[in-house]
Design a protein around this motif. Structure first.
Motif, PDB file in Angstrom:
ATOM      1  N   UNK A 314     -19.289-101.373   1.743  1.00  0.00           N
ATOM      2  CA  UNK A 314     -18.225-100.732   2.528  1.00  0.00           C
ATOM      3  C   UNK A 314     -17.288 -99.945   1.617  1.00  0.00           C
ATOM      4  N   UNK A 315     -16.995-100.522   0.467  1.00  0.00           N
ATOM      5  CA  UNK A 315     -16.089 -99.847  -0.471  1.00  0.00           C
ATOM      6  C   UNK A 315     -16.717 -98.557  -0.988  1.00  0.00           C
ATOM      7  N   UNK A 316     -17.999 -98.604  -1.332  1.00  0.00           N
ATOM      8  CA  UNK A 316     -18.665 -97.404  -1.846  1.00  0.00           C
ATOM      9  C   UNK A 316     -18.742 -96.311  -0.789  1.00  0.00           C
ATOM     10  N   UNK A 317     -19.112 -96.676   0.437  1.00  0.00           N
ATOM     11  CA  UNK A 317     -19.200 -95.667   1.496  1.00  0.00           C
ATOM     12  C   UNK A 317     -17.832 -95.043   1.754  1.00  0.00           C
ATOM     13  N   UNK A 318     -16.777 -95.855   1.659  1.00  0.00           N
ATOM     14  CA  UNK A 318     -15.431 -95.313   1.828  1.00  0.00           C
ATOM     15  C   UNK A 318     -15.078 -94.335   0.729  1.00  0.00           C
ATOM     16  N   UNK A 319     -15.505 -94.627  -0.502  1.00  0.00           N
ATOM     17  CA  UNK A 319     -15.257 -93.712  -1.616  1.00  0.00           C
ATOM     18  C   UNK A 319     -16.032 -92.410  -1.434  1.00  0.00           C
ATOM     19  N   UNK A 320     -17.264 -92.516  -0.953  1.00  0.00           N
ATOM     20  CA  UNK A 320     -18.089 -91.322  -0.753  1.00  0.00           C
ATOM     21  C   UNK A 320     -17.490 -90.415   0.319  1.00  0.00           C
ATOM     22  N   UNK A 321     -17.022 -91.028   1.398  1.00  0.00           N
ATOM     23  CA  UNK A 321     -16.464 -90.248   2.512  1.00  0.00           C
ATOM     24  C   UNK A 321     -15.034 -89.792   2.251  1.00  0.00           C
ATOM     25  N   UNK A 322     -14.400 -90.396   1.248  1.00  0.00           N
ATOM     26  CA  UNK A 322     -13.005 -90.073   0.985  1.00  0.00           C
ATOM     27  C   UNK A 322     -12.047 -90.809   1.891  1.00  0.00           C
ATOM     28  N   UNK A 323     -12.549 -91.790   2.643  1.00  0.00           N
ATOM     29  CA  UNK A 323     -11.721 -92.523   3.601  1.00  0.00           C
ATOM     30  C   UNK A 323     -11.503 -93.972   3.181  1.00  0.00           C
ATOM     31  N   UNK A 324     -11.682 -94.271   1.902  1.00  0.00           N
ATOM     32  CA  UNK A 324     -11.555 -95.656   1.443  1.00  0.00           C
ATOM     33  C   UNK A 324     -10.133 -96.162   1.647  1.00  0.00           C
ATOM     34  N   UNK A 325     -10.026 -97.358   2.278  1.00  0.00           N
ATOM     35  CA  UNK A 325      -8.730 -97.996   2.488  1.00  0.00           C
ATOM     36  C   UNK A 325      -8.534 -99.179   1.540  1.00  0.00           C
ATOM     37  N   UNK A 326      -9.535 -99.469   0.748  1.00  0.00           N
ATOM     38  CA  UNK A 326      -9.501-100.634  -0.134  1.00  0.00           C
ATOM     39  C   UNK A 326      -9.036-100.192  -1.520  1.00  0.00           C
ATOM     40  N   UNK A 327      -7.737-100.316  -1.786  1.00  0.00           N
ATOM     41  CA  UNK A 327      -7.198 -99.849  -3.048  1.00  0.00           C
ATOM     42  C   UNK A 327      -7.103-100.950  -4.093  1.00  0.00           C
ATOM     43  N   UNK A 328      -7.232-102.222  -3.675  1.00  0.00           N
ATOM     44  CA  UNK A 328      -7.122-103.333  -4.629  1.00  0.00           C
ATOM     45  C   UNK A 328      -8.302-103.309  -5.590  1.00  0.00           C
ATOM     46  N   UNK A 329      -8.014-103.514  -6.862  1.00  0.00           N
ATOM     47  CA  UNK A 329      -9.110-103.560  -7.824  1.00  0.00           C
ATOM     48  C   UNK A 329      -8.828-104.621  -8.885  1.00  0.00           C
ATOM     49  N   UNK A 330      -9.763-105.562  -9.054  1.00  0.00           N
ATOM     50  CA  UNK A 330     -10.967-105.697  -8.243  1.00  0.00           C
ATOM     51  C   UNK A 330     -10.656-106.294  -6.874  1.00  0.00           C
ATOM     52  N   UNK A 331     -11.532-106.009  -5.902  1.00  0.00           N
ATOM     53  CA  UNK A 331     -11.430-106.664  -4.600  1.00  0.00           C
ATOM     54  C   UNK A 331     -12.010-108.068  -4.753  1.00  0.00           C
ATOM     55  N   UNK A 332     -11.278-109.071  -4.273  1.00  0.00           N
ATOM     56  CA  UNK A 332     -11.673-110.466  -4.475  1.00  0.00           C
ATOM     57  C   UNK A 332     -12.066-111.086  -3.143  1.00  0.00           C
ATOM     58  N   UNK A 333     -13.236-111.724  -3.113  1.00  0.00           N
ATOM     59  CA  UNK A 333     -13.776-112.296  -1.878  1.00  0.00           C
ATOM     60  C   UNK A 333     -13.874-113.811  -2.021  1.00  0.00           C
ATOM     61  N   UNK A 334     -13.295-114.534  -1.082  1.00  0.00           N
ATOM     62  CA  UNK A 334     -13.307-115.998  -1.114  1.00  0.00           C
ATOM     63  C   UNK A 334     -14.335-116.550  -0.126  1.00  0.00           C
TER      64      UNK A 334
END
Length: 360
Positions: A314-334
């Motif tokens: 999801x993050x990569x597709x958002x970057x490709x489209x220019x519509x990424x809403x995930x600005x946290x880096x790194x994104x952490x998944x629990x």
């Protein structure tokens, strides 16, 4: 990303002439060829053999580098296939997006990664995913600025967009649940000290103790994972033997992963101890082949590999489209705690009772 039309415009020729230069399928004058090649170099144009790329500004290709395909059968039986689960999560997002996932396997050789990246760039992928076998820091060659890249289950020092597991939170929530069940002498047999997950999980262990007002006892924490299977069993046996001889032995043993927990079950049974009647055991990973087939089934923490893959795609597709809403880096998944039969309720000690009374 430059296209054949950009090259044609820059060289002041037709797209068909550019195609002839690329494919060498028709004569082109030296002056014209030089002009086309100079335009390609200036624009950073990467030739592609796909006709689709000759007609469009999009390739529809996503490159993924992993070692999942070449994982040995032995590795599969012992520790599961985290990379494969991540890839499956990625594919569940990429497939309905209309893109095509191209997978390259490292064969367990990290020196192949730069060449695989170059190959994907030559095929003009719209984005790259690099999947590591466990949570770690990686050192990869830089990719062109117009090729988005996401690191999966890993991170680097260049702040490349990444998605990683929340090891600290996972261990904290497990230990908190154990404390809620009345355990206040909690042993922790950790993974190797030189991997990223170990200090994070140890901190989560300490976080939970501190939140409950329980003291940290370093004698209850020992690294037990080593590369030699027979030697590892001996290290585990010695750690357990030592802890069980304490004046206040642990009532539960947390293991760095489910594979270690499997060995701990065997060691305890060889000593005539019943799980969980005489001592409880917990793991980490939720590798279901182990956790659900042990008797009693193993309490453990989910390492959310599939969710990590989904989030990365999801993050990569958002970057490709220019519509990424995930600005946290790194994104952490629990991942959640899976509470099963390997842990039993304990009578709370005075320390824990006092803590609960204070909170009430």
């Amino acid at each position: 990303m430059a296209t054949i039309y950009d090259v044609a415009k820059a060289a002041n020729v037709s797209p068909k002439t550019v195609s002839r230069v690329l494919n060498s399928d028709a004569p082109v004058g030296k002056k014209t060829r030089d002009a086309v090649e100079a335009a390609m170099a200036a624009l950073g144009y990467v030739p592609s053999s796909a006709a689709r790329m000759m007609r469009s500004n999009r390739s529809g290709l996503i490159g993924l580098i992993t070692g999942a395909i070449s994982t040995t059968a032995q590795d599969t039986q012992i520790s599961g296939l985290p990379e494969l689960q991540i890839v499956q999560g990625i594919q569940t997002v990429i497939a309905p997006s209309g893109n095509t996932l191209m997978i390259a396997d490292t064969g367990g050789d990290s020196s192949r990664v730069p060449g695989l990246i170059d190959t994907f760039i030559q095929h003009r992928v719209e984005g790259l995913l690099y999947v590591a076998e466990y949570h770690q820091q990686v050192h990869l060659p830089k990719v062109p600025a117009n090729t988005p890249m996401v690191l999966v289950n890993c991170f680097d020092e260049n702040n490349t967009p990444a998605v990683i597991p929340d090891d600290r939170r996972g261990q904290r929530e497990l230990v908190s649940r154990l404390i809620q069940a009345g355990h206040d002498r909690i042993a922790y047999l950790t993974l190797r000290e030189n991997i990223i997950a170990t200090p994070l999980r140890k901190q989560g262990y300490r976080d939970a103790l501190e939140a409950a007002g329980l003291p940290y006892d370093p004698a209850l924490v020992q690294a037990c994972e080593i590369d030699n299977p027979e030697g590892e069993t001996q290290v585990l046996w010695d750690a357990i033997d030592t802890m069980l001889r304490f004046d206040q032995p642990p009532t539960v043993i947390c293991c760095g992963n489910d594979r270690l927990a499997l060995k701990v079950y065997g060691i305890l049974r060889s000593r005539g101890m019943k799980v969980p009647d005489e001592i409880s055991v917990a793991g980490y990973d939720n590798y279901r082949v182990i956790a659900e087939t042990l008797y009693p089934p193993l309490t453990t923490v989910e390492l959310p590999y599939t969710a990590i893959g989904v989030r990365a795609a999801q993050r990569l597709l958002g970057m490709i489209s220019g519509e990424s809403r995930d600005s946290a880096n790194p994104a952490i998944v629990a991942g959640p705690v899976h509470w099963r039969g390997s842990v039993t309720e304990q009578r709370r000690s005075n320390v824990t009772q006092l803590k609960i009374l204070r909170e009430d």
